[in-house]
Write a protein that holds these residues in place. Structure first.
Motif, PDB file in Angstrom:
ATOM      1  N   VAL A  94      14.887  -6.943  -2.232  1.00  0.00           N
ATOM      2  CA  VAL A  94      14.960  -5.490  -2.104  1.00  0.00           C
ATOM      3  C   VAL A  94      14.178  -4.775  -3.199  1.00  0.00           C
ATOM      4  O   VAL A  94      13.635  -3.684  -2.994  1.00  0.00           O
ATOM      5  CB  VAL A  94      16.439  -5.031  -2.079  1.00  0.00           C
ATOM      6  CG1 VAL A  94      17.134  -5.288  -3.408  1.00  0.00           C
ATOM      7  CG2 VAL A  94      16.552  -3.553  -1.703  1.00  0.00           C
ATOM      8  N   ARG A  95      14.067  -5.373  -4.384  1.00  0.00           N
ATOM      9  CA  ARG A  95      13.340  -4.727  -5.483  1.00  0.00           C
ATOM     10  C   ARG A  95      11.856  -4.574  -5.170  1.00  0.00           C
ATOM     11  O   ARG A  95      11.193  -3.657  -5.681  1.00  0.00           O
ATOM     12  CB  ARG A  95      13.535  -5.521  -6.777  1.00  0.00           C
ATOM     13  CG  ARG A  95      14.962  -5.511  -7.312  1.00  0.00           C
ATOM     14  CD  ARG A  95      15.077  -6.233  -8.642  1.00  0.00           C
ATOM     15  NE  ARG A  95      14.707  -7.647  -8.537  1.00  0.00           N
ATOM     16  CZ  ARG A  95      15.541  -8.601  -8.131  1.00  0.00           C
ATOM     17  NH1 ARG A  95      16.787  -8.300  -7.775  1.00  0.00           N
ATOM     18  NH2 ARG A  95      15.132  -9.862  -8.065  1.00  0.00           N
ATOM     19  N   ASP A  96      11.355  -5.458  -4.324  1.00  0.00           N
ATOM     20  CA  ASP A  96       9.939  -5.408  -3.969  1.00  0.00           C
ATOM     21  C   ASP A  96       9.599  -4.276  -3.007  1.00  0.00           C
ATOM     22  O   ASP A  96       8.419  -4.080  -2.672  1.00  0.00           O
ATOM     23  CB  ASP A  96       9.497  -6.741  -3.354  1.00  0.00           C
ATOM     24  CG  ASP A  96       9.519  -7.871  -4.362  1.00  0.00           C
ATOM     25  OD1 ASP A  96       9.335  -7.599  -5.563  1.00  0.00           O
ATOM     26  OD2 ASP A  96       9.742  -9.029  -3.944  1.00  0.00           O
ATOM     27  N   LEU A  97      10.604  -3.520  -2.581  1.00  0.00           N
ATOM     28  CA  LEU A  97      10.349  -2.366  -1.711  1.00  0.00           C
ATOM     29  C   LEU A  97       9.900  -1.141  -2.499  1.00  0.00           C
ATOM     30  O   LEU A  97       9.556  -0.113  -1.907  1.00  0.00           O
ATOM     31  CB  LEU A  97      11.611  -2.018  -0.903  1.00  0.00           C
ATOM     32  CG  LEU A  97      12.037  -3.053   0.135  1.00  0.00           C
ATOM     33  CD1 LEU A  97      13.325  -2.614   0.822  1.00  0.00           C
ATOM     34  CD2 LEU A  97      10.935  -3.285   1.162  1.00  0.00           C
ATOM     35  N   ARG A  98       9.891  -1.227  -3.808  1.00  0.00           N
ATOM     36  CA  ARG A  98       9.440  -0.107  -4.641  1.00  0.00           C
ATOM     37  C   ARG A  98       7.988   0.245  -4.291  1.00  0.00           C
ATOM     38  O   ARG A  98       7.090  -0.607  -4.304  1.00  0.00           O
ATOM     39  CB  ARG A  98       9.559  -0.468  -6.120  1.00  0.00           C
ATOM     40  CG  ARG A  98       9.189   0.669  -7.076  1.00  0.00           C
ATOM     41  CD  ARG A  98       9.523   0.328  -8.512  1.00  0.00           C
ATOM     42  NE  ARG A  98      10.972   0.365  -8.722  1.00  0.00           N
ATOM     43  CZ  ARG A  98      11.743  -0.707  -8.853  1.00  0.00           C
ATOM     44  NH1 ARG A  98      11.203  -1.914  -8.797  1.00  0.00           N
ATOM     45  NH2 ARG A  98      13.041  -0.594  -9.049  1.00  0.00           N
ATOM     46  N   GLY A  99       7.777   1.506  -3.932  1.00  0.00           N
ATOM     47  CA  GLY A  99       6.453   1.990  -3.569  1.00  0.00           C
ATOM     48  C   GLY A  99       6.047   1.707  -2.136  1.00  0.00           C
ATOM     49  O   GLY A  99       5.014   2.204  -1.673  1.00  0.00           O
ATOM     50  N   LYS A 100       6.868   0.919  -1.398  1.00  0.00           N
ATOM     51  CA  LYS A 100       6.553   0.598  -0.006  1.00  0.00           C
ATOM     52  C   LYS A 100       7.009   1.719   0.926  1.00  0.00           C
ATOM     53  O   LYS A 100       7.940   2.473   0.627  1.00  0.00           O
ATOM     54  CB  LYS A 100       7.244  -0.707   0.398  1.00  0.00           C
ATOM     55  CG  LYS A 100       6.846  -1.931  -0.410  1.00  0.00           C
ATOM     56  CD  LYS A 100       5.434  -2.384  -0.100  1.00  0.00           C
ATOM     57  CE  LYS A 100       5.147  -3.728  -0.787  1.00  0.00           C
ATOM     58  NZ  LYS A 100       3.776  -4.202  -0.490  1.00  0.00           N
ATOM     59  N   ARG A 101       6.365   1.803   2.071  1.00  0.00           N
ATOM     60  CA  ARG A 101       6.764   2.765   3.099  1.00  0.00           C
ATOM     61  C   ARG A 101       7.934   2.155   3.890  1.00  0.00           C
ATOM     62  O   ARG A 101       7.738   1.193   4.632  1.00  0.00           O
ATOM     63  CB  ARG A 101       5.598   3.084   4.025  1.00  0.00           C
ATOM     64  CG  ARG A 101       4.442   3.818   3.339  1.00  0.00           C
ATOM     65  CD  ARG A 101       3.233   3.868   4.234  1.00  0.00           C
ATOM     66  NE  ARG A 101       2.740   2.525   4.553  1.00  0.00           N
ATOM     67  CZ  ARG A 101       1.776   2.270   5.430  1.00  0.00           C
ATOM     68  NH1 ARG A 101       1.185   3.260   6.092  1.00  0.00           N
ATOM     69  NH2 ARG A 101       1.388   1.027   5.664  1.00  0.00           N
ATOM     70  N   LEU A 102       9.114   2.732   3.714  1.00  0.00           N
ATOM     71  CA  LEU A 102      10.345   2.202   4.311  1.00  0.00           C
ATOM     72  C   LEU A 102      10.788   3.093   5.462  1.00  0.00           C
ATOM     73  O   LEU A 102      10.881   4.313   5.311  1.00  0.00           O
ATOM     74  CB  LEU A 102      11.445   2.131   3.253  1.00  0.00           C
ATOM     75  CG  LEU A 102      12.823   1.639   3.716  1.00  0.00           C
ATOM     76  CD1 LEU A 102      12.764   0.169   4.132  1.00  0.00           C
ATOM     77  CD2 LEU A 102      13.857   1.843   2.613  1.00  0.00           C
ATOM     78  N   CYS A 103      11.085   2.489   6.597  1.00  0.00           N
ATOM     79  CA  CYS A 103      11.506   3.265   7.766  1.00  0.00           C
ATOM     80  C   CYS A 103      12.891   3.871   7.541  1.00  0.00           C
ATOM     81  O   CYS A 103      13.829   3.188   7.104  1.00  0.00           O
ATOM     82  CB  CYS A 103      11.506   2.372   9.008  1.00  0.00           C
ATOM     83  SG  CYS A 103      11.356   3.310  10.541  1.00  0.00           S
TER      84      CYS A 103
END
Length: 270
Positions: free
Chosen positions: A135-144
């Motif tokens: 989950v930490r790797d979602l930083r800066g990602k485009r999340l639905c």
């Protein structure tokens, strides 16, 4: 004075969710016909096929519970995540079985039976993406971000991950946006994601890094405490006689998920 007391009593009854003419809140228990709110775009859980037939784990659970409650006829009504509570409160549906996670906030607006299953939030990315491992790797990602869902909040608010939220109306839209490149990730319950992964094959990758418990409840109208107790009894029987294990194997046995086949701990109907 007597008239004032009567008026006060009627006011209290209304506040408690009881109809004066009809008595207690209409219950799911013992009804010949039930209208059940379900998802229509979640493969493996609740999905409406081209011929209009609904299929999935939630659909089979709904049928089994309804049968144990005494219902002889069912109507499935597709609901988006943001429509579930209003549909119950307005009386448009008798109950909701649609990957409906029990939360404290939702418990102030509707009654929950169950949970009938405890899922775990995970992540789905494109098949070629190897950068997301947890989950930490979602930083800066485009999340639905699905309207009416709390899954995105568990990432950005509870975990304080600074993801870039991209709105969508349903998880089916999220899946299309993921494969087309509009978003980078979907984070929600593992049963939902497993169904998507089975449908899209190597177009997507299931990260398999769970980070929360998602208690799937049977949503009921406010005040239907008796119905809630009967739903919990039905769920207990469903696990004890092996029906739940059979349904979990039917819908998720080929996905590699480790499913739980023991009776979940109930939240209580009060």
């Amino acid at each position: 004075m007597r008239l004032r007391r009567i008026a006060l009593a009627l006011t209290l009854l209304a506040a408690a969710g009881c109809g004066v003419a009809g008595g207690a809140t209409p219950s799911v228990s013992g009804k010949d016909h039930l209208t059940i709110g379900v998802a229509k775009d979640q493969p493996g859980l609740g999905f409406r096929e081209g011929n209009g037939e609904f299929k999935g784990f939630d659909i089979d659970v709904a049928r089994d519970i309804a049968k144990r409650l005494g219902a002889k006829d069912l109507t499935f009504k597709p609901l988006a995540s943001g429509e579930r509570e209003q549909a119950l409160r307005a009386g448009d549906v008798d109950m909701v079985v649609a990957s409906y996670s029990i939360t404290q906030q939702r418990k102030t607006r509707v009654v929950f039976g169950g949970p009938y299953y405890v899922a775990h939030q995970d992540i789905l990315v494109r098949g070629t993406d190897t950068t997301v491992r947890n989950v930490r790797d979602l930083r800066g990602k485009r999340l639905c971000q699905v309207t009416g869902s709390v899954s995105w909040q568990r990432v950005t608010q509870e975990r304080k991950i600074d993801a870039r939220l991209v709105p969508a109306s349903t998880y089916g839209q999220c899946l299309d946006d993921l494969t087309s490149g509009t978003v980078d990730a979907i984070s929600t319950d593992d049963l939902i994601l497993a169904g998507f992964a089975a449908q899209r094959g190597n177009q997507v990758r299931f990260v398999n890094a769970p980070f929360s418990d998602e208690k799937y409840g049977v949503g009921l109208r406010p005040g239907d405490i008796g119905g809630c107790e009967d739903v919990n009894k039905a769920i207990t029987e469903m696990y004890q006689d092996g029906t739940a294990a059979t349904l979990l194997k039917r819908w998720f046995g080929s996905t590699g998920l480790n499913v739980t086949t023991t009776v979940p701990q109930f939240e209580g109907c009060g």
